[in-house]
Design a protein around this motif. Structure first.
Motif, short mmCIF file in Angstrom:
data_model
loop_
_atom_site.label_atom_id
_atom_site.label_comp_id
_atom_site.label_asym_id
_atom_site.label_seq_id
_atom_site.Cartn_x
_atom_site.Cartn_y
_atom_site.Cartn_z
N GLY A 168 0.82 -1.20 0.00
CA GLY A 168 0.00 0.00 0.00
C GLY A 168 0.86 1.25 0.00
N THR A 169 1.95 1.24 0.75
CA THR A 169 2.84 2.40 0.79
C THR A 169 3.57 2.55 -0.55
OG1 THR A 169 3.19 1.83 3.12
CG2 THR A 169 4.54 3.58 2.21
N VAL A 170 3.98 1.44 -1.15
CA VAL A 170 4.64 1.50 -2.46
C VAL A 170 3.71 2.12 -3.49
CG1 VAL A 170 5.49 0.09 -4.38
CG2 VAL A 170 6.24 -0.40 -2.05
N ARG A 171 2.47 1.69 -3.48
CA ARG A 171 1.52 2.21 -4.48
C ARG A 171 1.27 3.70 -4.28
NH1 ARG A 171 -2.16 -3.19 -3.80
NH2 ARG A 171 -1.45 -4.29 -5.68
N ARG A 172 1.10 4.13 -3.05
CA ARG A 172 0.88 5.56 -2.81
C ARG A 172 2.13 6.37 -3.14
NH1 ARG A 172 0.39 6.46 2.32
NH2 ARG A 172 0.64 4.33 3.09
N GLY A 173 3.31 5.82 -2.84
CA GLY A 173 4.55 6.51 -3.20
C GLY A 173 4.72 6.63 -4.70
N THR A 174 4.36 5.56 -5.43
CA THR A 174 4.46 5.58 -6.89
C THR A 174 3.52 6.62 -7.48
OG1 THR A 174 5.14 3.26 -6.96
CG2 THR A 174 4.19 4.19 -8.97
N CYS B 43 2.18 -14.66 -2.28
CA CYS B 43 3.23 -14.62 -3.30
C CYS B 43 3.01 -13.51 -4.31
CB CYS B 43 3.31 -15.97 -4.02
SG CYS B 43 1.83 -16.43 -4.92
N ARG B 44 1.77 -12.98 -4.41
CA ARG B 44 1.49 -11.92 -5.38
C ARG B 44 2.18 -10.61 -4.99
NH1 ARG B 44 -2.36 -13.08 -9.18
NH2 ARG B 44 -3.41 -15.08 -8.85
N PHE B 45 2.66 -10.53 -3.76
CA PHE B 45 3.40 -9.34 -3.36
C PHE B 45 4.59 -9.11 -4.29
CE2 PHE B 45 7.03 -7.55 -1.01
CZ PHE B 45 6.50 -6.33 -0.62
N ALA B 46 5.29 -10.18 -4.65
CA ALA B 46 6.46 -10.03 -5.52
C ALA B 46 6.05 -9.49 -6.89
CB ALA B 46 7.18 -11.37 -5.67
N LEU B 47 4.92 -9.99 -7.42
CA LEU B 47 4.43 -9.53 -8.72
C LEU B 47 4.13 -8.04 -8.70
CD1 LEU B 47 1.82 -12.29 -9.69
CD2 LEU B 47 4.13 -12.04 -10.58
N ARG B 48 3.35 -7.64 -7.71
CA ARG B 48 2.86 -6.27 -7.68
C ARG B 48 3.95 -5.28 -7.28
NH1 ARG B 48 0.04 -8.39 -11.09
NH2 ARG B 48 -1.71 -9.69 -10.37
N LEU B 49 4.88 -5.75 -6.47
CA LEU B 49 5.96 -4.86 -6.05
C LEU B 49 6.83 -4.46 -7.23
CD1 LEU B 49 7.46 -3.50 -3.66
CD2 LEU B 49 8.92 -5.53 -3.59
N GLN B 50 7.23 -5.42 -8.06
CA GLN B 50 8.11 -5.06 -9.17
C GLN B 50 7.42 -4.16 -10.17
OE1 GLN B 50 8.67 -6.00 -12.60
NE2 GLN B 50 6.75 -7.11 -12.88
N ALA B 51 6.11 -4.36 -10.38
CA ALA B 51 5.39 -3.49 -11.30
C ALA B 51 5.29 -2.07 -10.76
CB ALA B 51 4.00 -4.06 -11.57
N ALA B 52 5.04 -1.95 -9.46
CA ALA B 52 4.85 -0.63 -8.87
C ALA B 52 6.16 0.12 -8.65
CB ALA B 52 4.11 -0.76 -7.53
N MET B 53 7.28 -0.59 -8.47
CA MET B 53 8.55 0.07 -8.16
C MET B 53 9.44 0.29 -9.37
SD MET B 53 9.92 -1.26 -4.46
CE MET B 53 11.21 -0.02 -4.45
N THR B 54 8.98 -0.12 -10.56
CA THR B 54 9.84 -0.04 -11.74
C THR B 54 10.35 1.37 -12.00
OG1 THR B 54 9.00 -2.00 -12.86
CG2 THR B 54 9.76 -0.20 -14.26
N MET B 55 9.45 2.36 -11.95
CA MET B 55 9.88 3.72 -12.26
C MET B 55 10.93 4.21 -11.26
SD MET B 55 8.56 4.71 -15.04
CE MET B 55 9.01 6.44 -14.93
N PHE B 56 10.72 3.93 -9.98
CA PHE B 56 11.69 4.37 -8.97
C PHE B 56 13.02 3.66 -9.14
CE2 PHE B 56 13.77 3.25 -4.98
CZ PHE B 56 14.21 4.51 -4.60
N LEU B 57 13.00 2.33 -9.26
CA LEU B 57 14.25 1.58 -9.34
C LEU B 57 15.04 1.93 -10.60
CD1 LEU B 57 12.96 -1.91 -8.14
CD2 LEU B 57 14.40 -0.32 -6.86
N ALA B 58 14.34 2.10 -11.71
CA ALA B 58 15.03 2.43 -12.96
C ALA B 58 15.64 3.83 -12.88
CB ALA B 58 14.07 2.34 -14.13
#
Length: 952
Positions: free
Chosen positions: A605-611, A669-684
């Motif tokens: 939830g925090t990742v999504r709001r931060g994104t 396990c879906r946490f891993a899926l959704r985390l990488q999609a939501a954090m892509t812009m920040f990590l890149a």
């Protein structure tokens, strides 16, 4: 105390060291500490660092270094300590926050005490001042100011030592001074005051021949090295020693000596066994002082840190300073096999130890405490109160006399006691190595790497090292490499750290058993969490309690030394984590899974709001999963800056948690899926490609297991994008072809368009413009057909890269102009910043240098605002070239230097070499880390008349 310069330059926040890896950062911080609360101008900093031989980019280098320092401070909750003032900077740090300030205050207090004739207070204050020193001042700092500042600080240190020695001589304590003064004179053989003090101490100790020998050596050295005669004070003292002047005799001792004990009292000697081969803890022993300073000192630290051994060793070192006796008691505050001793039980033992008959010991604690204080009044006794549970257990045992000293050891800091505190934990690596060498010196010498591994598995805790050493002694054929391999298995590590009556698990268990049931259950749940650190919100989600309740439980666990706190962060050291994992077994199954789902929901939830703050309106696939608002909104993120800070702080924990749950059940396990999609812009944007790559690999694995082709396509697409950015172009095409196949099978036009856009960019890098153009056209058509304006703009901007490589700048500018109109309309500011940087490249290739500066300014501001460091260096590079063409060499060099600093921080060596070329510096050729410079960028530079390659 946050800032230390009396030794290596160090900075801490709430007891946690703030990393300062760059020498320049330490140099600047050291200078600011020495001028704390005063304005330091930029010119003063330049002079301090370079001493008049500064480079042309000195001002920008100062600016970048101060910015990095501020960033390090902000990450540890210190956001306003380096303040910008008219004309320069100020370190907002009162004297009690710097060791130099505290040293000055204590030395001043010692001088005042000397002037009013309070010699014991003079010694006490001088000891407190000298205990702040940790070695050579500003150790490791090579800036121009360091030599002079270091000399001044060490002169003050010597002044404190001389002041202390004068007071001790006046108190008649010449015997204990001789070893100290001998070492000081060896280090400073021409310092007349020290030499005179040593001569007087030796004379008073009945060693007149030694005193005259010191005098002759001083005369010879002074004549040989300086061609001078000694001063009047030396000559007078030397003459008095030779004639046996009675005026030199020692005054009546002010410190209590062994005396006739009243009413049958005795001088107890209850100290426990002192380990003859006690190793390490030099810094802590220095802080305790070489003589017994009256007052209370609390040695605090976790189980296994060696608090008792340190207290006992120091007590034996100074016992001669307490001729009226030494009292010792194990208070059993954390003894799993016995109840803590009551104050009355301890008072009765102490009174009997002092010679009070059992029939005279009062029945009540208050009366017994009063009697103890009466008996100790005017006496010099050392009390060692070991293993205290809390301040209430200790307070009735404290003497009223100012001549007694009390050492308390406890896992808790006992903050309500009026005492100084010394915190200990794991040993420094060099001390830990020496301790291990006490048991297996030959094996440590033969295999130093294995020794380091063994010590790492022991968390550098003295108890764990002792147990390991005992195991090595018991098995002379056991190699360190073999032992390290066995310790590497987390399932059996605590079993291995148990020999006879020594056991790390038992030591930890004492603190655990002292917990109330709710705190014990909370600690067990922490054993489920495989992260490096966590905050109160994460704990609240894990425990399913409000944040305030979580903070109270965390306080109890910190007090029990089961977890560690640094600022608003918490962690379990490795051995304690294994101990917690054993207790997590009681929460296995559905209860544990539910707790982890709550934690995943809080994180995601925090990742999504931060994104959404970083890129407003971004569509996140699977936004309905792991979205329970009770947990998803626990962490407040008020603005973009807060989001960036949270992402940087939690990034390693998010990746570790994704790794933990990737093989778990659905929906966890879906946490891993959704985390990488939501954090892509920040990590890149922030350049964290390794973490991005790892998350994508985890996501692909989870998606395959769940049979989710859309999620697998997104993961494969991002893996292809990473491969392209790192120059693995053929591999990128293979991965992206697979992503395209998956997105078509899932009938996801938007994903297809994104994959095609990456494929097009890859073909551009491969020099296949026709394939690139075809992919771009297909991607744009798919985007327009879906009606997704924001994604259409992104695809248009990607297409512009193709035309830039073809040197078709008018077409590229058209695509970028349309893309920017959409991005600003949609408030997609992060992406707009990237496109502004891209546009500045097109304008640079067209020779429109003023327009380059304007576009780069806008792009740079947006990239910095949203944390896109990768495009930050590109904007700085383009603007530097534009300023160079405009004839503004100063701004050009400043931008090139700033670009160089960003590239070095990101470890982008090829890009760093481009900036170095603009500054006329040689490239780095022995380091191939970092991504290749994109083809479009090198073409732009070539078009601008700067054929610079990363390897020139």
């Amino acid at each position: 105390m946050r800032y230390r310069v009396l030794g290596p330059v160090e900075l801490s926040a709430d007891g946690v060291a703030v990393p300062l890896p760059q020498p320049r950062h330490r140099a600047i911080l050291g200078f600011l500490v020495l001028h704390a609360e005063h304005v330091v101008t930029r010119d003063q900093l330049i002079e301090a660092l370079w001493g008049g031989a500064e480079p042309p980019t000195a001002a920008s280098q100062i600016h970048v270094a101060v910015s990095h320092l501020r960033g390090a401070l902000r990450r540890h909750g210190l956001s306003e300590v380096i303040a910008t003032r008219p004309g320069g900077y100020t370190l907002v740090a009162p004297p009690h926050e710097t060791d130099a300030g505290m040293f000055g205050a204590e030395l001043s207090a010692a001088r005042q005490a000397q002037r009013r004739g309070d010699l014991p207070e003079t010694v006490r204050r001088a000891d407190r001042a000298l205990a702040l020193w940790r070695g050579e001042a500003l150790a490791g700092v090579t800036a121009a100011y360091a030599t002079g500042a270091r000399q001044h600080l060490h002169e003050q240190q010597l002044a404190a030592q001389e002041l202390r020695a004068d007071a001790e001589l006046a108190l008649g304590r010449h015997d204990m001074l001789i070893p100290v003064l001998t070492r000081l004179v060896e280090a400073h053989p021409l310092r007349e005051h020290l030499v005179c003090q040593l001569m007087l101490a030796l004379y008073r100790a009945g060693r007149r021949a030694d005193a005259t020998q010191v005098a002759r050596r001083m005369r010879a050295l002074l004549a040989e090295e300086q061609g001078l005669d000694p001063g009047a004070r030396f000559l007078e003292l030397e003459r008095s020693i030779l004639t046996g002047d009675p005026g030199l005799d020692s005054p009546a001792p002010a410190a209590p000596q062994v005396r006739q004990a009243p009413a049958g009292l005795v001088a107890p000697a209850q100290l426990p066994f002192d380990v003859p081969s006690f190793t390490g803890r030099e810094r802590e022993l220095a802080a305790l002082g070489r003589t017994g300073t009256p007052g209370v000192t609390v040695i605090t630290g976790p189980a296994g840190a060696g608090k008792t051994a340190l207290a006992a060793h120091w007590a034996h070192r100074v016992r001669d300073s307490f001729p009226d006796g030494q009292l010792y008691i194990d208070l059993r505050g954390f003894d799993p096999s016995a109840e803590p001793l009551t104050p009355l039980e301890v008072l009765a033992r102490f009174l009997r130890g002092l010679g009070v008959g059992a029939q005279r010991v009062p029945d009540g604690a208050d009366e017994a405490s009063a009697l103890l204080r009466s008996l100790l009044a005017g006496r010099r006794v050392l009390l060692v109160l070991d293993n205290a549970r809390d301040a209430a257990q200790v307070r009735p045992l404290l003497p009223g006399s100012g001549d007694c000293a009390v050492i308390v050891t406890s896992r808790r800091p006992l903050v309500t006691l009026d005492a100084r505190r010394i915190e200990i934990g794991g040993m420094p690596p060099e001390e830990a190595t020496r301790l291990l060498g006490q048991y297996a010196e030959d094996r440590v010498a033969v295999d130093a790497a294995a020794a380091r591994e063994v010590l790492r598995y022991c968390d550098h805790l003295p108890l764990a090292i002792r147990v390991t050493g005992a195991r090595l002694l018991a098995d002379p054929d056991l190699s360190l490499a073999a032992l390290a391999a066995r310790l590497a298995d987390e399932r059996s590590r605590l079993d291995l750290l148990e020999v006879d009556d020594l056991a790390v698990r038992t030591s930890f268990g004492a603190g655990y058993q002292a917990l109330d049931p709710a705190a014990a259950a909370a600690f067990g749940l922490l054993g489920l969490l495989r992260v490096y650190s966590f905050d109160a919100a994460t704990a609240a989600a894990l425990w399913d309690v409000p944040i305030r309740a979580a903070e109270q439980t965390l306080d109890r666990l910190v007090s029990a030394r089961l977890i560690e706190r640094g600022g608003d962060r918490y962690r379990l050291h490795d051995l304690m984590r294994l101990f917690a994992m054993e207790h997590a077994a009681t929460h296995s199954g559905a209860e544990g899974e539910t707790a982890l789902v709550r934690t995943a929901t809080c994180y995601l939830g925090t990742v999504r709001r931060g994104t959404q703050l970083l890129r407003p309106g971004q569509i996140l696939v699977g936004a309905e999963e792991l979205a329970d608002p009770r947990y998803a909104g626990l962490v407040p993120l008020p603005d973009v800056a807060a989001a960036r800070t949270w992402f940087e702080t939690e990034r390693p924990n998010l990746v570790a948690f994704a790794e933990q749950v990737a093989d778990g059940p659905d929906p966890l396990c879906r946490f891993a899926l959704r985390l990488q999609a939501a954090m892509t812009m920040f990590l890149a944007g922030a350049g964290h490609l390794a973490d991005w790559n790892h998350l994508c690999e985890l996501s692909a694995r989870v998606a395959q297991r769940l049979g989710d082709p859309t999620a697998e396509a997104i993961a494969m697409m991002n893996l292809g994008a990473i491969a392209q950015r790192q120059g693995r172009l053929a591999e990128a095409v293979t991965i992206l072809d697979r992503a395209l196949e998956l997105s078509r099978a899932a009938d996801r036009p938007s994903t297809q368009a994104a994959v095609l856009s990456y494929l097009a960019s890859t073909y551009t890098e491969l020099g296949e413009p026709d394939r690139s153009a075809t992919c771009h056209r297909q991607a744009i058509a798919l985007r327009r057909s879906v009606g997704d304006r924001k994604s259409t703009a992104h695809t248009l901007a990607n297409a512009a890269y193709h035309f830039m490589t073809q040197r078709e700048y008018a077409e590229a500018q058209g695509y970028l102009t349309e893309a920017l109109e959409i991005k600003y309309a949609e408030q997609d500011l992060l992406s707009a910043g990237v496109t502004e940087v891209q546009l500045s490249g097109v304008l640079l290739a067209q020779g429109r240098y003023l327009d380059v500066v304007r576009a780069a300014d806008t792009g740079l501001d947006l990239c910095r605002q949203y944390g896109d460091r990768y495009n930050e260096w590109i904007a700085l590079l383009f603007r530097s070239v534009a300023y160079r063409r405009l004839g503004d060499s100063r701004r050009s060099r400043d931008d090139a230097a700033a670009c160089l600093a960003v590239c070095e921080a990101l470890r982008q060596i090829p890009a760093r070499n481009l900036a170095a070329g603009l500054l006329g510096r040689p490239p780095i050729t022995d380091d191939d880390s970092g991504d290749p410079v994109p083809v479009w960028l090198t073409i732009v530079l070539d078009q601008a008349g700067l054929p610079i390659t990363p390897t020139e």
